[in-house]
Design a protein around this motif. Structure first.
Motif, short mmCIF file in Angstrom:
data_model
loop_
_atom_site.label_atom_id
_atom_site.label_comp_id
_atom_site.label_asym_id
_atom_site.label_seq_id
_atom_site.Cartn_x
_atom_site.Cartn_y
_atom_site.Cartn_z
N VAL A 10 0.84 -1.21 0.00
CA VAL A 10 0.00 0.00 0.00
C VAL A 10 0.87 1.25 0.00
CG1 VAL A 10 -1.76 1.28 1.27
CG2 VAL A 10 -1.85 -1.22 1.18
N VAL A 11 1.92 1.24 0.82
CA VAL A 11 2.83 2.37 0.88
C VAL A 11 3.55 2.57 -0.45
CG1 VAL A 11 4.92 3.25 1.97
CG2 VAL A 11 3.12 2.27 3.37
N LYS A 12 3.94 1.48 -1.10
CA LYS A 12 4.63 1.56 -2.38
C LYS A 12 3.71 2.11 -3.47
CE LYS A 12 7.28 -1.86 -3.45
NZ LYS A 12 7.77 -3.18 -3.96
N MET A 13 2.45 1.66 -3.47
CA MET A 13 1.50 2.12 -4.50
C MET A 13 1.18 3.61 -4.31
SD MET A 13 -1.06 -1.15 -4.66
CE MET A 13 -2.24 -0.29 -5.68
N GLN A 14 1.13 4.06 -3.07
CA GLN A 14 0.84 5.47 -2.79
C GLN A 14 2.10 6.33 -2.77
OE1 GLN A 14 -1.45 5.68 0.82
NE2 GLN A 14 -3.17 4.49 -0.01
N ARG A 15 3.26 5.69 -2.98
CA ARG A 15 4.54 6.39 -3.04
C ARG A 15 4.79 7.18 -1.75
NH1 ARG A 15 5.03 8.61 -9.31
NH2 ARG A 15 4.75 6.55 -10.30
N LEU A 16 4.57 6.46 -0.65
CA LEU A 16 4.81 7.05 0.65
C LEU A 16 6.11 6.47 1.22
CD1 LEU A 16 1.19 6.80 2.12
CD2 LEU A 16 2.26 8.81 1.06
N THR A 17 6.57 7.07 2.31
CA THR A 17 7.77 6.56 2.98
C THR A 17 7.39 5.44 3.95
OG1 THR A 17 7.56 8.22 4.71
CG2 THR A 17 8.90 8.79 2.78
N LEU A 18 8.42 4.69 4.37
CA LEU A 18 8.17 3.59 5.29
C LEU A 18 7.77 4.06 6.69
CD1 LEU A 18 11.13 1.21 4.31
CD2 LEU A 18 8.72 1.05 3.63
N GLU A 19 7.92 5.33 6.98
CA GLU A 19 7.51 5.83 8.28
C GLU A 19 5.99 5.80 8.46
OE1 GLU A 19 9.14 9.70 8.55
OE2 GLU A 19 11.23 9.01 8.64
N HIS A 20 5.24 5.77 7.37
CA HIS A 20 3.78 5.72 7.44
C HIS A 20 3.28 4.34 7.88
CE1 HIS A 20 4.35 9.34 5.02
NE2 HIS A 20 3.12 9.70 5.41
#
Length: 262
Positions: A65-75
């Motif tokens: 989910v984080v990869k698809m939304q291009r978020l950092t691993l801190e989320h």
């Protein structure tokens, strides 16, 4: 070797085998992508682990989910569900990744650990799997020892149980065979037989003797003492009877005492 012991070992072996679930067991497999091995580092090791060909990676995790939304691993700390984090890194050879169930920003439950050695991914076994594997190895060794021991066991109604090893056969073959001289008879037996033969010879003397082998046997003359005539025997028997029946002479009385003359 008792039958109850063999049955116990076999039952233990069966129970341990049944406790190990070989279906969906990822402990016996590994995965590697040789294209990533030269460039692995702590920054891209999670991307390497999330490759589609990796059987250890769960596509429904929060990392996707984080990869698809291009978020950092801190989320990941703000989400709930399954996630993968880098637990330990020792460049350039060892990386440890943990799979855990996130319940809150401060609470998570470990599910599995994976270690990457020289680019090869393995799943770390849990405590139950380690104990089952050690018990299985021990029981297998004990079962093999029982089977080998039973193959050397022999039984005969007259001799009972004994062990018959292959090394013993080779030793017996290599031993020099020495024949022991068996005596025909013992000293005691010979002495007794000689005594009996002498006794029989005195009672039953031989009637023939052969001076040399092949010659005609010669009869033995047995000298018999002449028997006294019957009249002399009767007379001898009568003489002691007449001597004993004759009356003894009468004994003389003592002399009478005479009176002295004054």
């Amino acid at each position: 070797m008792h039958t109850d012991d063999v049955l116990f070992v076999r039952l233990l072996f069966t129970s341990v085998m049944a406790s190990v679930d070989f279906r969906d067991n990822l402990l016996g497999i590994s995965w590697v992508d040789s294209g990533w091995v030269p460039i692995l580092n702590p920054g891209n090791v999670l991307d390497y682990f999330s490759e589609r060909s990796n059987p250890f990676y769960d596509r429904t995790c929060n990392n996707e989910v984080v990869k698809m939304q291009r978020l950092t691993l801190e989320h990941l700390n703000q989400m709930v569900g399954v996630e993968y984090i880098l637990l330990h890194a020792q460049e350039p050879i060892l990386y440890i990744i943990r799979k855990q169930q996130r319940q809150s920003p401060t609470q998570d439950i470990p599910l599995a650990d994976y270690y990457i050695i020289a680019g090869v991914v393995y799943q770390a076994p849990d405590l139950g799997t380690v104990i089952s594997s050690r018990a299985l190895s021990a029981v297998h060794g004990i079962q093999s020892a029982f089977d080998e021991a039973m193959s050397y066991c022999r039984y005969h109604p007259s001799k009972g149980y004994w062990w018959h090893f292959k090394d013993q056969e080779e030793r017996e073959k290599n031993k020099p065979k020495t024949k022991k001289k068996e005596e025909a008879s013992s000293l005691f037996q010979r002495h007794r037989v000689d005594t009996l033969l002498l006794d029989l010879r005195s009672k039953f003397p031989p009637t023939f003797y052969q001076p040399k082998p092949g010659e005609k046997p010669i009869p033995v003359e047995v000298k018999k003492e002449p028997e006294p005539p019957a009249e002399a025997v009767k007379q001898e028997e009568r003489e002691p009877a007449t001597k004993s029946s004759a009356p003894a002479p009468p004994s003389k009385p003592p002399p009478e005492k005479r009176a002295r003359l004054q």
